[in-house]
Design an enzyme around this catalytic site. Structure first.
Site, PDB file in Angstrom:
ATOM      1  N   LYS A  38      53.733  46.968  38.974  1.00  0.00           N
ATOM      2  CA  LYS A  38      52.576  46.414  39.678  1.00  0.00           C
ATOM      3  C   LYS A  38      52.947  45.113  40.368  1.00  0.00           C
ATOM      4  O   LYS A  38      53.618  44.263  39.792  1.00  0.00           O
ATOM      5  CB  LYS A  38      51.448  46.084  38.677  1.00  0.00           C
ATOM      6  CG  LYS A  38      50.579  47.233  38.276  1.00  0.00           C
ATOM      7  CD  LYS A  38      49.449  46.688  37.412  1.00  0.00           C
ATOM      8  CE  LYS A  38      48.434  47.724  37.069  1.00  0.00           C
ATOM      9  NZ  LYS A  38      47.367  47.168  36.221  1.00  0.00           N
ATOM     10  N   ARG A  98      34.404  48.747  28.783  1.00  0.00           N
ATOM     11  CA  ARG A  98      33.239  48.769  29.660  1.00  0.00           C
ATOM     12  C   ARG A  98      32.546  50.119  29.642  1.00  0.00           C
ATOM     13  O   ARG A  98      31.346  50.204  29.860  1.00  0.00           O
ATOM     14  CB  ARG A  98      33.645  48.453  31.103  1.00  0.00           C
ATOM     15  CG  ARG A  98      34.119  47.043  31.317  1.00  0.00           C
ATOM     16  CD  ARG A  98      34.684  46.877  32.689  1.00  0.00           C
ATOM     17  NE  ARG A  98      35.855  47.759  32.804  1.00  0.00           N
ATOM     18  CZ  ARG A  98      36.612  47.897  33.867  1.00  0.00           C
ATOM     19  NH1 ARG A  98      36.333  47.234  34.947  1.00  0.00           N
ATOM     20  NH2 ARG A  98      37.649  48.696  33.863  1.00  0.00           N
ATOM     21  N   HIS A 107      36.378  39.082  30.743  1.00  0.00           N
ATOM     22  CA  HIS A 107      37.481  38.743  29.833  1.00  0.00           C
ATOM     23  C   HIS A 107      37.114  37.521  28.984  1.00  0.00           C
ATOM     24  O   HIS A 107      37.354  37.492  27.773  1.00  0.00           O
ATOM     25  CB  HIS A 107      38.762  38.448  30.621  1.00  0.00           C
ATOM     26  CG  HIS A 107      39.285  39.603  31.394  1.00  0.00           C
ATOM     27  ND1 HIS A 107      39.615  39.516  32.724  1.00  0.00           N
ATOM     28  CD2 HIS A 107      39.544  40.884  31.019  1.00  0.00           C
ATOM     29  CE1 HIS A 107      40.063  40.694  33.142  1.00  0.00           C
ATOM     30  NE2 HIS A 107      40.028  41.540  32.124  1.00  0.00           N
ATOM     31  N   SER A 110      38.709  43.587  37.547  1.00  0.00           N
ATOM     32  CA  SER A 110      39.675  42.798  38.307  1.00  0.00           C
ATOM     33  C   SER A 110      39.991  43.447  39.648  1.00  0.00           C
ATOM     34  O   SER A 110      40.150  42.764  40.657  1.00  0.00           O
ATOM     35  CB  SER A 110      40.960  42.603  37.500  1.00  0.00           C
ATOM     36  OG  SER A 110      40.705  41.788  36.376  1.00  0.00           O
TER      37      SER A 110
END
Length: 151
Positions: free
Chosen positions: A42, A91, A18, A129
């Site tokens: 979440k 990614r 990040h 993460s």
């Protein structure tokens, strides 16, 4: 006109990947807001307030980088901040499929917003993460993946 970008995410935690996107984004934008979104579906692993403080500490030497938290649609937040760009890192192709759909919805909500994708630097591509949270959960050292030290 200032080129303002919003870099949205849950950042749970904020990683070196990040950080790389933000630093590279500063070459494209005059100002970047790192937006930590609250997601009702979440449960956060690292407290939002702690993560916001660590991100602010990471970019203390960069006055063009600001940290905000929000509980709204990302496109609405971008509009409210005067950000005409959303900054996102990719990614792999799986990220692209997900991010492409999100970018279309953001354009629907705020037609003047453009999503800018930066490809993750190869050395940082394996970092996620969720993997870092799993390592931390089982007491593994995660320092090499983060641009700050957790206490």
């Amino acid at each position: 006109m200032k080129r303002i970008a919003l870099f949205p995410g849950s950042f749970d935690p904020f990683t070196k990947g990040h950080e790389d996107i933000v630093l590279r984004g500063l070459k494209l934008f005059d100002e970047i807001f790192i937006g930590i979104g609250r997601n009702a579906s979440k449960q956060r692993y690292f407290p939002l307030e702690v993560m916001a403080g660590l991100i602010e500490q990471t970019f203390a030497a960069y006055p063009a980088v600001k940290v905000v938290s929000y509980d709204d649609l990302t496109a609405n937040v971008a509009r409210d901040l005067g950000a005409r760009f959303l900054l996102r890192g990719l990614r792999n192709t799986t990220d692209f499929e997900y991010e492409n759909s999100i970018s279309q919805v953001n354009r629907y909500v705020y037609e003047d917003v453009e999503t800018v994708f930066l490809i993750t630097s190869p050395s940082l591509a394996p970092i996620s993460s969720s993997i870092i949270r799993e390592l931390h959960r089982y007491s593994k050292n995660i320092d090499e993946f983060l641009p700050y030290k957790l206490k």
